[in-house]
Design a protein around this motif. Structure first.
Motif, short mmCIF file in Angstrom:
data_model
loop_
_atom_site.label_atom_id
_atom_site.label_comp_id
_atom_site.label_asym_id
_atom_site.label_seq_id
_atom_site.Cartn_x
_atom_site.Cartn_y
_atom_site.Cartn_z
N ILE A 22 27.73 50.98 30.58
CA ILE A 22 28.76 49.96 30.76
C ILE A 22 30.12 50.64 30.80
CG2 ILE A 22 29.85 47.95 29.67
CD1 ILE A 22 27.10 47.23 28.55
N PRO A 23 30.93 50.28 31.78
CA PRO A 23 32.26 50.89 31.88
C PRO A 23 33.07 50.69 30.59
CG PRO A 23 31.82 49.50 33.78
CD PRO A 23 30.72 49.27 32.81
N ASP A 25 37.04 50.93 28.91
CA ASP A 25 38.49 51.11 28.96
C ASP A 25 38.98 50.96 27.52
OD1 ASP A 25 41.13 51.38 29.73
OD2 ASP A 25 41.30 49.35 30.49
N ARG A 30 31.92 47.18 26.39
CA ARG A 30 30.76 47.97 25.97
C ARG A 30 30.31 47.65 24.55
NH1 ARG A 30 30.88 54.41 26.48
NH2 ARG A 30 30.74 53.88 28.67
N VAL A 59 34.96 43.32 36.69
CA VAL A 59 34.68 44.75 36.56
C VAL A 59 33.46 45.10 37.41
CG1 VAL A 59 34.05 46.59 34.93
CG2 VAL A 59 35.67 44.82 34.23
N ASN A 60 32.54 44.17 37.54
CA ASN A 60 31.29 44.37 38.25
C ASN A 60 31.39 44.19 39.76
OD1 ASN A 60 28.27 44.62 38.07
ND2 ASN A 60 28.38 42.59 38.96
N ASN A 73 35.59 49.83 44.02
CA ASN A 73 35.53 49.70 42.57
C ASN A 73 34.48 50.69 42.05
OD1 ASN A 73 35.10 48.96 39.91
ND2 ASN A 73 34.73 46.81 40.35
N PRO A 74 34.84 51.65 41.22
CA PRO A 74 33.86 52.62 40.72
C PRO A 74 32.81 51.99 39.81
CG PRO A 74 35.96 52.90 39.61
CD PRO A 74 36.19 51.90 40.70
N ASN A 75 33.07 50.79 39.32
CA ASN A 75 32.13 50.10 38.43
C ASN A 75 31.32 49.03 39.14
OD1 ASN A 75 33.22 51.52 36.14
ND2 ASN A 75 35.00 50.20 36.36
N PHE A 78 27.63 47.41 38.19
CA PHE A 78 27.12 47.97 36.94
C PHE A 78 26.14 47.04 36.23
CE2 PHE A 78 30.43 45.63 34.67
CZ PHE A 78 29.85 45.37 33.45
#
Length: 107
Positions: A22-23, A25, A30, A59-60, A73-75, A78
């Motif tokens: 899970i990403p 920040d 998480r 985020v997903n 989006n790098p996440n 997820f």
């Protein structure tokens, strides 16, 4: 150890490992919003609590705002990675069938 105890241990261990997919920040997504609970003797619910992290779907998802200038989006995706990991690992450890139900509804 009974089969049910093996399944319970596998679920708890796997969910603990899946947290690291899970990403992060601030850590809220998480560590605070990712949870599990037993619904009945044969059913576990693993979920991301959207009351704790209401931004989780963003985020997903794919970035569409002009703000990101076309960057990916790098996440992105997820959720799928996390739940596929959980299903594959539990299946490998204890066998059987893992059934996923994706829902926005509270139970």
């Amino acid at each position: 150890m009974t089969k049910r105890q093996q399944v319970e241990l596998a679920i708890k261990d796997t969910v603990a490992m899946a947290r690291y997919l899970i990403p992060i920040d601030t850590g809220n997504l998480r560590w605070d919003s990712f949870n599990m609970r037993r619904q009945d003797k044969d059913t576990w619910i693993v979920y991301i609590d959207d009351e704790v992290a209401p931004y989780a779907p963003y985020v997903n998802e794919k970035w569409v705002s002009p703000k990101w200038n076309g960057k990916q989006n790098p996440n992105e995706g997820f959720f799928k990675k996390v739940f596929e990991f959980i299903g594959a690992r539990i299946n490998r450890i204890v066998g059987g069938q893992i059934l996923f139900v994706y829902s926005d509804e509270k139970e």
